[in-house]
Design an enzyme around this catalytic site. Structure first.
Site, mmCIF file in Angstrom:
data_model
loop_
_atom_site.group_PDB
_atom_site.id
_atom_site.type_symbol
_atom_site.label_atom_id
_atom_site.label_comp_id
_atom_site.label_asym_id
_atom_site.label_seq_id
_atom_site.Cartn_x
_atom_site.Cartn_y
_atom_site.Cartn_z
ATOM 1 N N TYR A 1 -1.305 -1.330 10.215
ATOM 2 C CA TYR A 1 -1.500 -1.841 8.857
ATOM 3 C C TYR A 1 -0.367 -1.353 7.948
ATOM 4 O O TYR A 1 0.246 -2.131 7.213
ATOM 5 C CB TYR A 1 -2.859 -1.365 8.332
ATOM 6 C CG TYR A 1 -3.082 -1.570 6.857
ATOM 7 C CD1 TYR A 1 -3.511 -2.797 6.361
ATOM 8 C CD2 TYR A 1 -2.880 -0.528 5.953
ATOM 9 C CE1 TYR A 1 -3.725 -2.981 5.000
ATOM 10 C CE2 TYR A 1 -3.098 -0.705 4.593
ATOM 11 C CZ TYR A 1 -3.513 -1.935 4.134
ATOM 12 O OH TYR A 1 -3.726 -2.113 2.794
ATOM 13 N N SER B 1 0.847 -1.195 0.000
ATOM 14 C CA SER B 1 0.000 0.000 0.000
ATOM 15 C C SER B 1 0.874 1.233 0.000
ATOM 16 O O SER B 1 1.985 1.223 0.535
ATOM 17 C CB SER B 1 -0.888 -0.012 1.254
ATOM 18 O OG SER B 1 -1.521 1.231 1.428
#
Length: 115
Positions: free
Chosen positions: A19, A6
């Site tokens: 995350y 990401s």
């Protein structure tokens, strides 16, 4: 092999810090595994996604205000689509990318993506 990371890997922050830190680890894993697998002719790369409206990211796009803020963080002033991410993965899996290994391709509409 394609890992999926990401763009948050490049700037972990609340509320996604855990995350994002896990996604940062994938950047290093990509380099490490690429080095190990190269002698076997296996290419290993990573795609770092920007914000794509999916069920997984629904909390980030729950309101128009939140969605507009995410759009504003990209140079293209929009969110990505699953098809755009698939296109990047398809390229990395193709013969056109036969000399690419150990790299992370950022597909994030021009968001800041440097460690």
């Amino acid at each position: 092999i394609i890992f999926v990371s990401s763009v948050t890997a490049y700037h972990p922050s609340l509320p996604l810090s855990l995350y994002a830190t896990c996604k940062t680890a994938l950047l290093g894993l990509t380099k490490a595994v690429a080095g190990e697998m190269a002698e076997n002719g296996v290419r290993v790369n990573c795609v770092a996604l920007g914000f794509v409206p999916t069920k997984f990211s629904s909390a980030l796009t729950a309101t128009d205000e939140a969605t507009d803020m995410l759009k504003g963080s990209t140079m293209l002033k929009r969110l990505g689509t699953p098809e755009e991410i698939a296109g990047a993965v398809n390229f990395l899996c193709s013969q056109d990318a036969s000399y690419i290994t150990g790299e992370t391709m950022v597909v994030a509409g021009g968001m800041q993506a440097k460690l």
